[in-house]
Write a protein that holds these residues in place. Structure first.
Motif, PDB file in Angstrom:
ATOM      1  N   ILE A  49     -20.050  47.379 -20.634  1.00  0.00           N
ATOM      2  CA  ILE A  49     -20.500  46.761 -19.388  1.00  0.00           C
ATOM      3  C   ILE A  49     -20.447  47.779 -18.258  1.00  0.00           C
ATOM      4  CG2 ILE A  49     -20.002  44.970 -17.685  1.00  0.00           C
ATOM      5  CD1 ILE A  49     -18.687  43.384 -19.991  1.00  0.00           C
ATOM      6  N   ALA A  50     -21.560  47.889 -17.514  1.00  0.00           N
ATOM      7  CA  ALA A  50     -21.608  48.777 -16.352  1.00  0.00           C
ATOM      8  C   ALA A  50     -21.428  47.967 -15.081  1.00  0.00           C
ATOM      9  CB  ALA A  50     -22.931  49.525 -16.313  1.00  0.00           C
ATOM     10  N   GLY A  67     -16.179  52.302  -9.185  1.00  0.00           N
ATOM     11  CA  GLY A  67     -15.191  52.330 -10.261  1.00  0.00           C
ATOM     12  C   GLY A  67     -13.785  52.557  -9.747  1.00  0.00           C
ATOM     13  N   LEU A  68     -13.646  53.458  -8.796  1.00  0.00           N
ATOM     14  CA  LEU A  68     -12.331  53.734  -8.210  1.00  0.00           C
ATOM     15  C   LEU A  68     -11.779  52.491  -7.526  1.00  0.00           C
ATOM     16  CD1 LEU A  68     -10.090  55.753  -7.471  1.00  0.00           C
ATOM     17  CD2 LEU A  68     -11.427  56.326  -5.425  1.00  0.00           C
ATOM     18  N   ARG A  69     -12.608  51.821  -6.756  1.00  0.00           N
ATOM     19  CA  ARG A  69     -12.167  50.619  -6.037  1.00  0.00           C
ATOM     20  C   ARG A  69     -11.792  49.502  -6.996  1.00  0.00           C
ATOM     21  NH1 ARG A  69     -15.297  49.264  -1.077  1.00  0.00           N
ATOM     22  NH2 ARG A  69     -13.882  47.507  -1.182  1.00  0.00           N
ATOM     23  N   ILE A  70     -12.570  49.330  -8.070  1.00  0.00           N
ATOM     24  CA  ILE A  70     -12.252  48.291  -9.057  1.00  0.00           C
ATOM     25  C   ILE A  70     -10.936  48.616  -9.752  1.00  0.00           C
ATOM     26  CG2 ILE A  70     -12.951  47.316 -11.286  1.00  0.00           C
ATOM     27  CD1 ILE A  70     -15.877  47.502 -10.206  1.00  0.00           C
ATOM     28  N   ASN A  71     -10.761  49.864 -10.134  1.00  0.00           N
ATOM     29  CA  ASN A  71      -9.520  50.279 -10.804  1.00  0.00           C
ATOM     30  C   ASN A  71      -8.312  50.066  -9.900  1.00  0.00           C
ATOM     31  OD1 ASN A  71      -7.526  52.868 -11.196  1.00  0.00           O
ATOM     32  ND2 ASN A  71      -8.104  51.879 -13.118  1.00  0.00           N
ATOM     33  N   ARG A 130     -15.582  56.310 -15.344  1.00  0.00           N
ATOM     34  CA  ARG A 130     -16.312  56.494 -14.092  1.00  0.00           C
ATOM     35  C   ARG A 130     -17.358  57.587 -14.240  1.00  0.00           C
ATOM     36  NH1 ARG A 130     -12.351  58.016  -9.812  1.00  0.00           N
ATOM     37  NH2 ARG A 130     -14.208  58.224  -8.541  1.00  0.00           N
ATOM     38  N   PHE A 131     -18.565  57.274 -13.765  1.00  0.00           N
ATOM     39  CA  PHE A 131     -19.634  58.258 -13.691  1.00  0.00           C
ATOM     40  C   PHE A 131     -19.696  58.778 -12.262  1.00  0.00           C
ATOM     41  CE2 PHE A 131     -21.265  55.424 -17.153  1.00  0.00           C
ATOM     42  CZ  PHE A 131     -21.148  56.349 -18.175  1.00  0.00           C
ATOM     43  N   LYS A 132     -20.658  59.628 -11.995  1.00  0.00           N
ATOM     44  CA  LYS A 132     -20.863  60.124 -10.641  1.00  0.00           C
ATOM     45  C   LYS A 132     -21.269  58.966  -9.727  1.00  0.00           C
ATOM     46  CE  LYS A 132     -22.426  64.821 -11.705  1.00  0.00           C
ATOM     47  NZ  LYS A 132     -21.949  65.085 -12.971  1.00  0.00           N
ATOM     48  N   SER A 133     -21.208  59.198  -8.446  1.00  0.00           N
ATOM     49  CA  SER A 133     -21.710  58.246  -7.470  1.00  0.00           C
ATOM     50  C   SER A 133     -23.191  58.010  -7.750  1.00  0.00           C
ATOM     51  CB  SER A 133     -21.516  58.832  -6.072  1.00  0.00           C
ATOM     52  OG  SER A 133     -22.171  58.058  -5.108  1.00  0.00           O
ATOM     53  N   PHE A 164     -17.659  50.573 -17.585  1.00  0.00           N
ATOM     54  CA  PHE A 164     -18.187  51.801 -17.019  1.00  0.00           C
ATOM     55  C   PHE A 164     -18.564  51.497 -15.580  1.00  0.00           C
ATOM     56  CE2 PHE A 164     -18.948  51.692 -21.501  1.00  0.00           C
ATOM     57  CZ  PHE A 164     -18.684  52.978 -21.936  1.00  0.00           C
ATOM     58  N   ALA A 165     -18.478  52.487 -14.710  1.00  0.00           N
ATOM     59  CA  ALA A 165     -18.844  52.247 -13.311  1.00  0.00           C
ATOM     60  C   ALA A 165     -19.268  53.545 -12.659  1.00  0.00           C
ATOM     61  CB  ALA A 165     -17.670  51.637 -12.552  1.00  0.00           C
ATOM     62  N   THR A 166     -20.029  53.401 -11.579  1.00  0.00           N
ATOM     63  CA  THR A 166     -20.355  54.560 -10.770  1.00  0.00           C
ATOM     64  C   THR A 166     -19.147  54.891  -9.900  1.00  0.00           C
ATOM     65  OG1 THR A 166     -21.450  53.039  -9.242  1.00  0.00           O
ATOM     66  CG2 THR A 166     -22.864  54.250 -10.770  1.00  0.00           C
ATOM     67  N   GLY A 167     -19.098  56.107  -9.402  1.00  0.00           N
ATOM     68  CA  GLY A 167     -17.996  56.719  -8.665  1.00  0.00           C
ATOM     69  C   GLY A 167     -17.050  55.858  -7.874  1.00  0.00           C
TER      70      GLY A 167
END
Length: 139
Positions: free
Chosen positions: A3-4, A38-42, A51-54, A32-35
């Motif tokens: 899931i992204a 993903g940080l905020r969710i974590n 996490r991928f790039k922004s 999976f998440a963008t930059g």
């Protein structure tokens, strides 16, 4: 399921709140998440994710490549329809890939609610059949 999780700047709080509310469901899947999203969710949930790039720096394209290679099963992309995005072509390409490869895509809280409940009820199990049959890998 893979899931992204993606959100434009004005929608990040909404997505963080949504994932927090449904973290018991999300923790059963590979995330999976963008930059920054993903940080905020974590930080808010402690959920493990890749996490991928922004988005504007290529994160949308990284997720798009996984869609094209049959490596994503659902996308939660909280879009901001009222703010111009500098990477709009990438956003459009990602949405188009979801349509081409029949990947469920939620772009707002209403569709996300339906998608997460479907995921919880096992209604996306057809994705496992698609992956087992090697569908979606045409080039």
């Amino acid at each position: 399921m893979n899931i992204a999780l993606i959100a434009h700047d004005q929608k990040k709080n909404d997505l963080v709140q949504f994932v927090t509310a449904y973290q018991e469901i999300f923790k059963k899947h590979k995330l999976f998440a963008t930059g920054t999203t993903g940080l905020r969710i974590n930080e808010a949930t402690g959920l493990s994710l890749t996490r991928f790039k922004s988005g504007p720096l290529g994160g949308d394209q990284e997720i798009g490549a996984r869609i094209a290679n049959n490596q994503m099963d659902a996308i939660f992309f909280f879009r901001d329809p009222l703010t111009a995005q500098p990477h709009e072509p990438d956003v459009t390409a990602l949405v188009r890939l979801c349509d081409v490869y029949a990947i469920p895509l939620a772009t707002n809280m209403g569709s996300a609610e339906l998608l997460i409940r479907g995921l919880e009820m096992g209604l996306l199990e057809w994705r496992n059949v698609v992956k087992e049959n090697g569908e979606g890998n045409e080039g």
